[in-house]
Design an enzyme around this catalytic site. Structure first.
Site, PDB file in Angstrom:
ATOM      1  CG  HIS A 169      -2.160  -1.006   0.910  1.00  0.00           C
ATOM      2  ND1 HIS A 169      -3.149  -0.725   0.311  1.00  0.00           N
ATOM      3  CD2 HIS A 169      -2.238  -2.204   1.510  1.00  0.00           C
ATOM      4  CE1 HIS A 169      -3.904  -1.849   0.375  1.00  0.00           C
ATOM      5  NE2 HIS A 169      -3.753  -2.559   1.080  1.00  0.00           N
ATOM      6  CD  GLU A 213      -8.776   1.837  -7.666  1.00  0.00           C
ATOM      7  OE1 GLU A 213      -9.461   0.739  -8.067  1.00  0.00           O
ATOM      8  OE2 GLU A 213      -8.997   2.240  -6.445  1.00  0.00           O
TER       9      GLU A 213
END
Length: 302
Positions: free
Chosen positions: A189, A219
Site C-alpha cells: 500500500h 484510485e
C-alpha cells in the site's frame, strides 16, 4: 492597526487623530458619515471610532452598514457619545458598536480602548485564519493534495450554472488506475500511495489553469474541463494517458507491464443538457466501457 476616526467637530477630530497616532497606529480621518463609509470601503480599517451625530450617515447607520458587510475580518467599533447619555450607549451597542467613549474625548481613555481593540481584532484575525485552513483541509485530499469530492460538488455546481446561463460547453473525464488492486497486492500500500500521488501530479501537470483535477475516491480521479468540446477533451485525456505511461511505474500485474490509466468522458452541450449528476454517471459508464475494451484507453459517452 489602521484606525478610522469620524467626527464632524474639527477639534474633537484633531484630538482623536493625535491620540491614535501617539498610540502608534495609522489614522484615517473623516468629517462626516458619508466620507467615513467611503474610507471604510476603500481601506478596510481594523478599528472605527465614530461620533453618534454627524451629517449624512450618522454613527448608528455607519455601525449597521459595517456589520452588514463584514465577512471574515472583524472591525472593532468605538462610539463617541455625549456625557451621561445612557440611551445613546445602549443604542450604539445594539447597532453593532463594541465600546463607547464619552465626549469631551480623553486621549488616555481612547488609548486604553485601542489596546482592547488590538487584542480583539488580533483574535478575530487568528480565528479567520484557522477557519480558512480548516475549510481548505476539509476540501483537500490528504494523500494527493488534490481537491476532494466536497470541493468538486461546490465547483461543479457553479460551473454547471454558469454553463447553462452563458450557453457554454464543458466536459467531465472520469479516470481510473488500471488493475490497481493487484498493484497494491504485489507492491504494497505504501507503493500504491506513492503511485497515486505521481498520477495526480501528472494529471495536474497536463491541466489548464481553468481545469480542475479531483480525487474522486480510491484510485479514481475526475478532471473537469470548462469550455471544452468532447473531442478536445479526448485529445487532452489521450495526452494525459501518455504522460502516465511515461512515468514508467512497473506493474507486473498489468498486461502492459506498466501502471496505466483508463478514462471516460461525458459532455454538457446545448444539445445535451443533462444535470451534473447525470454527466458524472455518463462519464462513469464511459470509463466502464474503456475498462471492458481492454483498459489503457479513452472512451466517449454516447
Amino acid at each position: 492597526m489602521k484606525v478610522l476616526v469620524a467626527d464632524d467637530d474639527p477639534g474633537s477630530l484633531l484630538v482623536a487623530r493625535a491620540a491614535v497616532e501617539r498610540s502608534g497606529h495609522y489614522c484615517l480621518a473623516a468629517a462626516d458619515g458619508d466620507e467615513a463609509w467611503a474610507l471604510y470601503l476603500e481601506h478596510q480599517p481594523d478599528v472605527v471610532v465614530t461620533d453618534w451625530m454627524m451629517p449624512g450617515m450618522d454613527g448608528l447607520a455607519l455601525c449597521r452598514a459595517i456589520r452588514a458587510r463584514e465577512a471574515d475580518l472583524y472591525t472593532y467599533i468605538v462610539m463617541l457619545t455625549s456625557q451621561g447619555s445612557r440611551d445613546d450607549v445602549l443604542a450604539g451597542l445594539e447597532a453593532g458598536a463594541d465600546d463607547y467613549v464619552t465626549k469631551p474625548l480623553d486621549p488616555f481613555v481612547l488609548h486604553a480602548r485601542l489596546l482592547v481593540a488590538l487584542r480583539v481584532t488580533t483574535l478575530h484575525a487568528d480565528l479567520a485564519h484557522y477557519r480558512k485552513v480548516l475549510s481548505q483541509q476539509a476540501r483537500t485530499d490528504p494523500l494527493t493534495g488534490l481537491h476532494n469530492r466536497l470541493k468538486l460538488s461546490e465547483d461543479l455546481e457553479q460551473l454547471h450554472a454558469r454553463s447553462e446561463r452563458y450557453a457554454e460547453e464543458y466536459c467531465l473525464a472520469m479516470c481510473d488506475v488500471d488493475n490497481f488492486k493487484s498493484y497494491n497486492d504485489i507492491y504494497g500500500h505504501q507503493a500504491g500511495d506513492l503511485a497515486l500521488r505521481e498520477v495526480a501530479t501528472s494529471l495536474v501537470g497536463q491541466a489548464r489553469t481553468s481545469d480542475g483535477v479531483y480525487r474522486f475516491g480510491g484510485e479514481e480521479f475526475l478532471v473537469v474541463l470548462p469550455n471544452q468540446t468532447q473531442e478536445g477533451a479526448r485529445i487532452f485525456m489521450e495526452r494525459a494517458l501518455d504522460r502516465v505511461r511515461e512515468l514508467e511505474i512497473e506493474h507486473t500485474g498489468d498486461p502492459a507491464g506498466l501502471l496505466t490509466l483508463s478514462a471516460g468522458i461525458s459532455a454538457f452541450t446545448m444539445e445535451h443538457k443533462l444535470d451534473a449528476e447525470q454527466l458524472l454517471g455518463e462519464a462513469d459508464a464511459a470509463l466502464y466501457a474503456a475498462k471492458a475494451a481492454g483498459r489503457n484507453r479513452v472512451e466517449l459517452a454516447r
